[in-house]
Design a protein around this motif. Structure first.
Motif, PDB file in Angstrom:
ATOM      1  N   THR A 170     -47.061  31.038 -16.157  1.00  0.00           N
ATOM      2  CA  THR A 170     -46.712  30.998 -13.649  1.00  0.00           C
ATOM      3  C   THR A 170     -45.150  31.319 -14.246  1.00  0.00           C
ATOM      4  O   THR A 170     -44.592  31.053 -14.992  1.00  0.00           O
ATOM      5  CB  THR A 170     -48.008  30.175 -13.058  1.00  0.00           C
ATOM      6  N   ILE A 171     -44.944  31.954 -13.230  1.00  0.00           N
ATOM      7  CA  ILE A 171     -43.431  31.570 -12.956  1.00  0.00           C
ATOM      8  C   ILE A 171     -43.030  29.906 -12.019  1.00  0.00           C
ATOM      9  O   ILE A 171     -43.679  29.989 -10.853  1.00  0.00           O
ATOM     10  CB  ILE A 171     -42.541  32.810 -12.628  1.00  0.00           C
ATOM     11  N   VAL A 172     -42.318  28.850 -11.862  1.00  0.00           N
ATOM     12  CA  VAL A 172     -42.017  28.425 -11.725  1.00  0.00           C
ATOM     13  C   VAL A 172     -40.334  28.394 -10.793  1.00  0.00           C
ATOM     14  O   VAL A 172     -39.963  28.618 -11.051  1.00  0.00           O
ATOM     15  CB  VAL A 172     -42.073  27.160 -12.787  1.00  0.00           C
ATOM     16  N   VAL A 173     -41.505  27.983  -9.665  1.00  0.00           N
ATOM     17  CA  VAL A 173     -39.673  28.527  -9.014  1.00  0.00           C
ATOM     18  C   VAL A 173     -38.944  27.090  -7.821  1.00  0.00           C
ATOM     19  O   VAL A 173     -38.091  27.760  -7.237  1.00  0.00           O
ATOM     20  CB  VAL A 173     -40.367  30.103  -7.751  1.00  0.00           C
ATOM     21  N   HIS A 174     -40.728  26.600  -7.509  1.00  0.00           N
ATOM     22  CA  HIS A 174     -40.072  25.479  -7.135  1.00  0.00           C
ATOM     23  C   HIS A 174     -40.646  23.999  -7.667  1.00  0.00           C
ATOM     24  O   HIS A 174     -41.653  24.186  -8.022  1.00  0.00           O
ATOM     25  CB  HIS A 174     -40.842  25.357  -5.875  1.00  0.00           C
ATOM     26  N   SER A 175     -39.506  22.771  -7.214  1.00  0.00           N
ATOM     27  CA  SER A 175     -40.137  21.492  -8.175  1.00  0.00           C
ATOM     28  C   SER A 175     -39.501  20.610  -6.745  1.00  0.00           C
ATOM     29  O   SER A 175     -38.552  20.341  -7.028  1.00  0.00           O
ATOM     30  CB  SER A 175     -39.601  21.665  -9.581  1.00  0.00           C
ATOM     31  N   LEU A 176     -40.318  19.979  -6.234  1.00  0.00           N
ATOM     32  CA  LEU A 176     -40.274  19.075  -4.962  1.00  0.00           C
ATOM     33  C   LEU A 176     -40.944  17.854  -5.125  1.00  0.00           C
ATOM     34  O   LEU A 176     -41.479  17.880  -5.488  1.00  0.00           O
ATOM     35  CB  LEU A 176     -40.841  20.034  -3.245  1.00  0.00           C
ATOM     36  N   ARG A 177     -40.058  17.280  -4.426  1.00  0.00           N
ATOM     37  CA  ARG A 177     -40.872  15.843  -4.266  1.00  0.00           C
ATOM     38  C   ARG A 177     -41.940  15.473  -3.526  1.00  0.00           C
ATOM     39  O   ARG A 177     -42.763  13.826  -3.445  1.00  0.00           O
ATOM     40  CB  ARG A 177     -39.547  14.501  -5.014  1.00  0.00           C
ATOM     41  N   ASN A 178     -41.527  16.030  -2.154  1.00  0.00           N
ATOM     42  CA  ASN A 178     -42.247  16.253  -1.110  1.00  0.00           C
ATOM     43  C   ASN A 178     -43.576  16.974  -1.371  1.00  0.00           C
ATOM     44  O   ASN A 178     -42.969  17.975  -1.511  1.00  0.00           O
ATOM     45  CB  ASN A 178     -40.949  16.005   0.419  1.00  0.00           C
ATOM     46  N   GLU A 179     -44.496  16.201  -1.228  1.00  0.00           N
ATOM     47  CA  GLU A 179     -46.398  17.093  -1.436  1.00  0.00           C
ATOM     48  C   GLU A 179     -46.037  17.782  -0.718  1.00  0.00           C
ATOM     49  O   GLU A 179     -46.213  18.738  -0.214  1.00  0.00           O
ATOM     50  CB  GLU A 179     -47.007  15.769  -1.410  1.00  0.00           C
ATOM     51  N   ARG A 180     -45.685  17.517   1.115  1.00  0.00           N
ATOM     52  CA  ARG A 180     -45.827  18.387   2.229  1.00  0.00           C
ATOM     53  C   ARG A 180     -44.929  19.674   2.174  1.00  0.00           C
ATOM     54  O   ARG A 180     -45.140  20.574   2.502  1.00  0.00           O
ATOM     55  CB  ARG A 180     -45.280  17.475   3.594  1.00  0.00           C
ATOM     56  N   LYS A 181     -44.077  19.863   1.824  1.00  0.00           N
ATOM     57  CA  LYS A 181     -42.898  20.862   1.279  1.00  0.00           C
ATOM     58  C   LYS A 181     -43.279  21.373   0.444  1.00  0.00           C
ATOM     59  O   LYS A 181     -42.929  22.840   0.548  1.00  0.00           O
ATOM     60  CB  LYS A 181     -41.427  20.568   1.238  1.00  0.00           C
ATOM     61  N   SER A 182     -43.602  21.333  -0.805  1.00  0.00           N
ATOM     62  CA  SER A 182     -44.110  21.708  -1.520  1.00  0.00           C
ATOM     63  C   SER A 182     -45.443  22.558  -1.330  1.00  0.00           C
ATOM     64  O   SER A 182     -45.570  23.907  -1.171  1.00  0.00           O
ATOM     65  CB  SER A 182     -44.702  21.219  -2.942  1.00  0.00           C
ATOM     66  N   GLU A 183     -46.381  22.504  -0.471  1.00  0.00           N
ATOM     67  CA  GLU A 183     -47.542  22.664   0.245  1.00  0.00           C
ATOM     68  C   GLU A 183     -46.918  23.809   0.739  1.00  0.00           C
ATOM     69  O   GLU A 183     -47.620  25.188   1.008  1.00  0.00           O
ATOM     70  CB  GLU A 183     -48.402  21.874   1.347  1.00  0.00           C
ATOM     71  N   ILE A 184     -45.932  23.400   1.873  1.00  0.00           N
ATOM     72  CA  ILE A 184     -45.269  24.505   3.103  1.00  0.00           C
ATOM     73  C   ILE A 184     -44.680  25.635   1.835  1.00  0.00           C
ATOM     74  O   ILE A 184     -45.272  27.360   2.445  1.00  0.00           O
ATOM     75  CB  ILE A 184     -44.160  24.475   3.637  1.00  0.00           C
ATOM     76  N   GLU A 185     -43.821  25.398   1.151  1.00  0.00           N
ATOM     77  CA  GLU A 185     -43.772  26.533  -0.143  1.00  0.00           C
ATOM     78  C   GLU A 185     -44.673  27.302  -0.514  1.00  0.00           C
ATOM     79  O   GLU A 185     -44.259  28.281  -0.375  1.00  0.00           O
ATOM     80  CB  GLU A 185     -42.844  25.638  -0.354  1.00  0.00           C
ATOM     81  N   LYS A 186     -45.595  26.924  -1.103  1.00  0.00           N
ATOM     82  CA  LYS A 186     -46.781  27.495  -1.143  1.00  0.00           C
ATOM     83  C   LYS A 186     -47.493  28.531  -0.571  1.00  0.00           C
ATOM     84  O   LYS A 186     -47.231  29.929  -0.229  1.00  0.00           O
ATOM     85  CB  LYS A 186     -47.619  26.326  -1.816  1.00  0.00           C
ATOM     86  N   GLN A 187     -47.590  28.024   0.800  1.00  0.00           N
ATOM     87  CA  GLN A 187     -48.229  28.712   1.933  1.00  0.00           C
ATOM     88  C   GLN A 187     -47.077  29.553   2.558  1.00  0.00           C
ATOM     89  O   GLN A 187     -47.556  31.150   2.385  1.00  0.00           O
ATOM     90  CB  GLN A 187     -48.526  27.743   2.949  1.00  0.00           C
ATOM     91  N   ARG A 188     -45.904  29.115   2.096  1.00  0.00           N
ATOM     92  CA  ARG A 188     -45.040  30.472   2.575  1.00  0.00           C
ATOM     93  C   ARG A 188     -45.202  32.177   1.962  1.00  0.00           C
ATOM     94  O   ARG A 188     -45.218  32.813   1.996  1.00  0.00           O
ATOM     95  CB  ARG A 188     -43.911  30.097   2.265  1.00  0.00           C
ATOM     96  N   LEU A 189     -45.328  31.081  -0.075  1.00  0.00           N
ATOM     97  CA  LEU A 189     -44.646  32.150  -0.951  1.00  0.00           C
ATOM     98  C   LEU A 189     -46.272  32.962  -0.851  1.00  0.00           C
ATOM     99  O   LEU A 189     -46.106  34.048  -1.114  1.00  0.00           O
ATOM    100  CB  LEU A 189     -45.082  31.644  -2.462  1.00  0.00           C
TER     101      LEU A 189
END
Lengths: 503, 64
Positions: A429-448
């Motif tokens: 897979t192509i990693v585009v986000h590496s975040l320390r905030n779990e909620r933010k990572s979930e938001i980014e995933k949903q956005r994608l």
């Protein structure tokens, strides 16, 4: 963002609760001190930042502190090299890697833990010598091909059951124990014609002994089957019937002066001539223990016939038993295949593409197969029958047929767009986000996901103990596929990403 | 205002901005920045081709 000297001075003044002029003087003084110390001593340690060193050309070099480097590189921290292609000289292990690359989702029978890519194989640790310290690469799916996949050596055409090998090396002890105590493999009845002659005895003592190592080690048996010319031993012991050369040899070793009371039968039981025959012929001596126990025979001729019959029976029984075992194994093998076809859903459909003569009981199944033949439309290929299990369980012999491999790969939903597929764990897979905030990572995933990407999210514990949540897009069979997909990505993903293997 | 406190404050500001991948220029010393190294494929001696991961590295350009 760029912070120039004036801006830096302003921030320093604020931090020191002083005016900018004073802060500027303090900053200049600190810079002068660092430069001077580096010039004079060759290095200058600045706690929290690193070490300034004097380079070969006289310029200053900064070696940042490890913790600072890790902090700055937090997005990629813990990544290690991934193997794109195996060595040119293909090792068996590399072939397994290639097989795993070819079909990561199915070759791995256990679902890998993608929540923690700290765990990895020892092999990977050894292989990745230039690994970035700290993390782990999620490649543990590569080494899990079962050892049973290794091809067996073909059996000898003339000796499919390895009897020759046993004859040359002697039967293993456990096999010998299975033989009847009285059983005897007498190669030739005529070889016994001169048995009992004393002149063979010196040869037996002088040279032949090393050919019978069993006698040397079986000291317990020796006492159990001790020669008893007087017939004083227990009859039950005699039933076991190992009279044998060794007893006579022990007589000879004791200095057999010739027992006047010795019975003629006892003399006849001594059979050194057999060994002479073997020695004279080029044949390797076979089955040294098989000349055991003629004593239980009522008469010499009858006992010889009886033992010959037994030996012949045993010689026939061994291959027959082996044939039966092979037949049973084949039966269960094909029966298991038939059962697996009935339970594997679309995987079974793919397998059944090869026209195989199907017995009557499989006719119904063949109809089912024809109903679900993959169509040229990939969407339809992916769509499973509604009443069948979608998840491709590991199939033992799916990967053996290239045609099936191609069809199955077409059916697997690799790509950049679409829903995330759990079955493709092990893909890239192509990693585009590496975040320390779990909620933010979930938001980014949903956005994608809302943008139509196959979005995957997982966590990684960095060496510093900090948990990082990574979001990747796409699921690809190989690194090159992922690289091609990167070209299609919009900015900033196209210039700021990395490829990793999903665990 | 001691030297240690000054140094501590300077380093604090500098590190905070480096973590944000900012470029920091200090006259008389040089420029601190973050350089991004892209992932790259590399062939090992045994023929393996490995892909090295990307990295963000602290770069320092001394003032001439």
């Amino acid at each position: 963002m760029k912070l120039n000297h004036d801006e830096f001075t302003a921030l320093l003044a604020k931090a020191l609760d002083s005016d900018e002029k004073e802060a500027s003087l303090a900053l200049e003084a600190w810079v002068d001190a660092v430069v001077r110390e580096t010039e004079e001593n060759g290095s200058c340690d600045v706690t929290g930042l690193g070490t300034f060193r004097k380079g070969e050309d006289g310029s200053m070099i900064l070696e940042p502190e490890q913790s600072l480097s890790l902090e700055v590189n937090h997005k990629f921290a813990g990544m290690s090299p991934i193997e794109v292609s195996p060595p040119t000289s293909v090792r068996p292990e590399a072939e397994e890697d290639a097989a795993a690359d070819a079909d990561p989702g199915i070759s791995d029978p256990q679902k890998p833990d993608r929540e923690d890519d700290k765990i990895r194989d020892e092999d990977d640790k050894i292989r990745d010598e230039d690994e970035i310290p700290g993390e782990t690469i999620p490649e543990d799916t590569e080494q899990e091909i079962p050892a049973s996949d290794t091809p067996e050596e073909p059996a000898d055409e003339h000796d499919p059951f390895g009897i020759k090998e046993y004859e040359e090396e002697g039967f293993p002890d456990d096999l010998e124990e299975e033989l009847e105590p009285g059983a005897s493999f007498e190669p030739d009845a005529e070889s016994r014609s001169e048995e009992g002659k004393d002149e063979a005895e010196p040869e037996f003592e002088s040279g032949r002994r090393p050919e019978y190592p069993e006698h040397e080690k079986d000291t317990d048996d020796e006492s159990q089957f001790e020669y008893d010319p007087e017939g004083t031993s227990d009859p039950d012991e005699e039933k076991l019937g190992f009279d044998s050369e060794f007893d006579d040899e022990s007589d000879a070793e004791r200095g057999d002066e010739g027992d006047p009371d010795r019975e003629p039968d006892a003399e006849r039981e001594f059979e050194p001539v057999e060994r002479d025959d073997y020695a004279a012929s080029d044949k390797p001596f076979t089955l040294p223990k098989l000349s055991l126990s003629q004593r239980m025979k009522p008469s010499k001729g009858a006992s010889k016939n009886q033992s010959r019959n037994k030996s012949a029976k045993i010689m026939w029984l061994i291959p027959i038993a082996a044939l039966l075992i092979v037949a049973l194994l084949l039966y269960f093998h094909f029966d298991g295949q038939r059962l697996s076809r009935t339970h594997l859903g679309d995987q079974a459909v793919v397998q059944d593409e090869i026209p195989v003569p199907i017995p009557e009981e499989e006719n119904d199944e063949e109809q089912v197969v024809q109903e679900f033949v993959p169509s040229p439309d990939p969407a339809e290929e992916v769509a499973p029958p509604p009443d069948m299990d979608v998840r491709p369980e590991p199939v033992e012999d799916v990967a053996t047929e290239p045609a099936d491999e191609v069809i199955r790969d077409l059916a697997l939903p690799y790509g950049l767009m679409g829903p995330e597929e759990e079955v493709l764990i092990g893909a890239y897979t192509i990693v585009v986000h590496s975040l320390r905030n779990e909620r933010k990572s979930e938001i980014e995933k949903q956005r994608l996901e809302n943008q139509g990407y196959k979005a995957t999210r997982w966590s990684t514990v960095l060496p510093s103990g900090i948990t990082t949540y990574r979001v990747g897009i796409g699921q690809f069979k190989s690194v090159s596929d992922a690289e091609r997909a990167v070209e299609e990505l919009p900015e900033p993903f196209r210039s700021n990403n990395f490829i990793i293997r999903i665990r | 205002m001691t030297e240690n406190k000054i140094e501590k404050e300077i380093v604090t500001i500098l590190v905070a901005h480096l973590k944000k991948h900012d470029q920091v220029q200090i006259n008389g010393l040089g420029t601190f920045s973050i350089s991004h190294r892209k992932q790259e494929q590399k062939q090992e001696k045994d023929g393996r081709i490995v892909m090295n991961p990307p990295a963000d590295i602290i770069a320092f350009t001394p003032e001439k």
